[in-house]
Scaffold this active site. Structure first.
Site, PDB file in Angstrom:
ATOM      1  CB  CYS A   1      69.065  40.078  47.616  1.00  0.00           C
ATOM      2  SG  CYS A   1      69.144  39.805  49.369  1.00  0.00           S
TER       3      CYS A   1
ATOM      4  CG  ASP B   1      63.857  37.666  56.510  1.00  0.00           C
ATOM      5  OD1 ASP B   1      65.035  37.456  56.094  1.00  0.00           O
ATOM      6  OD2 ASP B   1      63.434  38.817  55.675  1.00  0.00           O
TER       7      ASP B   1
ATOM      8  CG  LEU C   1      72.695  45.099  51.174  1.00  0.00           C
ATOM      9  CD1 LEU C   1      74.091  45.683  51.147  1.00  0.00           C
ATOM     10  CD2 LEU C   1      71.527  46.236  51.039  1.00  0.00           C
ATOM     11  CB  ALA C   2      74.932  40.463  54.562  1.00  0.00           C
TER      12      ALA C   2
END
Length: 618
Positions: free
Chosen positions: A2, A98, A48-49
């Site tokens: 990300c 996480d 950003l998945a």
């Protein structure tokens, strides 16, 4: 993976959106924001998945609403930590995020939470209850974090460009010392950035900001050190090989945690070949491997990576870097860079990342092995250099140096004349400066000619001097490993990988940089890493059960690009617009390079990058 942004103090919602928009390449899937009026704080996140795609949105706030986080990275042991925290009474809202694990770890252990993490990260936690901001960067600096202190707060971001979109930093000034260091190292070493008063949080460091006192502080929580364990000296080579294989296998398994498909960067060298081969033993179906070939044969490794891909049965994908696509790639890349990066391998790494990102969101790489196991060519030069300096009279060295510098120029990858010239240039200095001078684009006199400024070598290479002072002995091998691991890896290799991959919305994970493997390698005696001229000795021994010997013991090429020849034949249109630098000296270097009288590829390439980068920054 990300992008994170935020600020404390003056600024609007439009400001945070504008900052976050510059990072959409790092996270094109979502953009979200958080605002606290009481704390005058705004956070932004571009996602950003990859993990917990449905519930892992950020900024994320805990159940009690007193902790909020923005996070860039991946904690590979988060499931193990989650179970430990649940046993301590923590209640989780997500199934396997996480990010949430970091929040609960901070709630349990506060700043020391980072000691429990195995992964890569740059994150910020707003602790509303205690009126503080806590930020951290991973041990080796895989993920970036820039910040600047303002008159009434703080601004931070994953990339430098985002900070310059805040009104308080809209007209940043280049730091003259940072620019000199760029030409000396090929990068701007942390904690400096290319701009004055904007800094990088160093690898292995935390940052704290107190809302009540407006005080900002940073401190180190971890540092790579060489601490040879005497028990390791009593183990057989095969025992070490087995441990290394097991730890690397486990590191790969941890990095397979993902809700999307994972591929591998495959160069055909030892390190990436080991990663790909060990991965093939863990998965039941073919995975994708991605490689770059070169039209310039001295740089090309196609024979090796294609052979290995066929052996392990991967879905191999290859692109060729040639004169037709290099200009388009360079133009696109330089327009997007937040800070100049001198390493020419940025070009093929960018092309490789763009190629891979069309099919996967995550790849594994072989980065880190050269640093941990003494894999670079300068390790081979140290012993002969010591003998030479001990035996060669200064007057004879001067004459030999003149002869060597006059050798015909070759633009082949790691050509003999290039190695000899760099080696002899370094030998003009004290051994504390051998390594930085071997790696530098120019020697001291040339740097002074370029900048029109007297240069103090201790200030220019202050980071290298500091590392030498940390060495427990005057052993140049020890200094070399600290140099490559603490300085070159963080500021050169990992920065290059992060920008090239994230500009293409791709996450790169490095199994060799697993903390357990790092810890083990740091305790190994040098004789197991470098022996009788063989670099990465014990890693190569460990690979013998897994890889063909022609891959393990072939000559190291490195992942470069033939910019010397491109500059010499005019393929790259050389430009230099650096104010106050010596244009006469620069033009002399360019003409000398074109005429193949001298090889100034690094200098000219760095000048080209600075010129094109500065144009995009207004």
């Amino acid at each position: 993976m990300c992008g994170i942004v935020g600020f404390i103090g003056d600024g609007s919602q439009q400001d945070i959106i504008r900052m976050n928009d510059t990072l959409r390449h790092r996270g094109p899937d979502e953009a979200n924001y958080w605002y606290s009026k009481d704390l005058s704080t705004r956070l932004g996140h571009s996602r950003l998945a990859i993990l917990d795609i449905k519930h892992g949105q950020q900024p994320m706030t805990n159940i009690r609403k007193d902790l909020t986080i923005v996070f860039n990275g991946q904690i590979y042991n988060h499931q193990e930590l989650r179970q430990s925290l649940i046993k301590k009474g923590h209640i989780f809202q997500t199934s396997h995020s996480d990010t949430e694990t970091i929040l609960h770890a901070y709630a349990e252990w506060e700043d020391s939470c980072v000691d429990y993490f195995n992964g890569m990260w740059a994150f910020v936690i707003i602790d509303s209850k205690n009126k503080r901001l806590f930020a951290s960067r991973d041990r080796l600096g895989k993920k970036p974090f820039f910040y600047t202190k303002t008159s009434n707060g703080l601004i931070f971001a994953s990339e430098l460009t985002a900070i310059t979109k805040h009104p308080a930093c809209s007209s940043p000034q280049i730091n003259p010392l940072s620019l000199q260091k760029f030409f000396a190292y090929g990068y701007v070493p942390a904690p400096l950035s290319i701009y004055q008063n904007i800094f990088k949080l160093e690898a292995g460091c935390n940052l704290s900001y107190d809302y009540k006192t407006d005080k900002l502080s940073t401190y180190r929580y971890w540092e790579f050190n060489l601490t040879v364990d005497t028990h390791y000296c009593n183990r057989s080579e095969e025992e070490h090989c087995e441990v290394i294989r097991e730890k690397l296998q486990r590191a790969i398994k941890l990095r397979m945690a993902s809700d999307v498909e994972i591929g591998v960067f495959l160069s055909g060298g030892l390190d990436s070949s080991l990663v790909a081969t060990l991965l093939s033993k863990q998965v039941s179906r073919p995975f994708k491997t991605f490689s770059i070939g070169f039209a310039e044969k001295s740089f090309d490794e196609s024979t090796y990576f294609e052979r290995l891909a066929q052996t392990i049965g991967s879905d191999q994908n290859t692109r060729i870097l040639n004169e037709q696509n290099v200009l388009e790639i360079a133009e696109t890349l330089f327009q997007k860079l937040d800070e100049p990066i001198g390493d020419p391998s940025l070009l093929p790494t960018f092309l490789l990342s763009r190629h891979a990102s069309k099919q996967v969101k995550v790849v594994l790489s072989g980065d880190g092995a050269d640093e941990l196991f003494a894999g670079y060519d300068p390790f081979r030069a140290i012993r002969p250099a010591q003998y030479y300096k001990r035996c060669m009279p200064a007057s004879m060295h001067k004459r030999l140096n003149t002869l060597v510098q006059g050798l015909p120029v070759s633009h082949k990858n790691m050509s003999l004349d290039f190695k000899l010239k760099r080696t002899f240039r370094g030998l003009n200095y004290d051994q504390k400066l051998w390594l930085p001078m071997w790696m530098s684009s120019l020697d001291h006199d040339e740097l002074e000619s370029l900048t029109n400024t007297p240069i103090c070598l201790e200030e220019l290479f202050s980071e290298s001097y500091a590392l030498w002072d940390k060495c427990k002995t005057d052993n140049p091998f020890e200094h070399a490993q600290l140099y490559f691991t603490q300085l070159y890896l963080q500021n050169g290799i990992l920065t290059k990988i992060d920008r090239a991959s994230m500009l293409n919305s791709l996450e790169v994970r490095s199994p060799f940089l697993d903390i357990d493997l790092i810890d083990y390698a740091s305790k190994l005696p040098l004789s197991l890493k470098f022996r009788n001229g063989t670099t990465k000795f014990i890693l190569k021994k460990a690979a013998e059960r897994l890889l063909p010997k022609e891959i393990i013991y072939r000559k190291k090429k490195g992942f470069g690009a033939p910019v010397g020849r491109w500059l010499q034949n005019g393929l790259i249109n050389f430009q230099s617009t650096i104010i106050d630098y010596n244009s006469v000296f620069i033009n002399q270097c360019y003409k000398s390079h074109q005429n193949k009288e001298n090889n100034f590829k690094d200098l000219l390439w760095y000048l080209n990058i600075i010129s094109k980068w500065s144009k995009t920054k207004g």
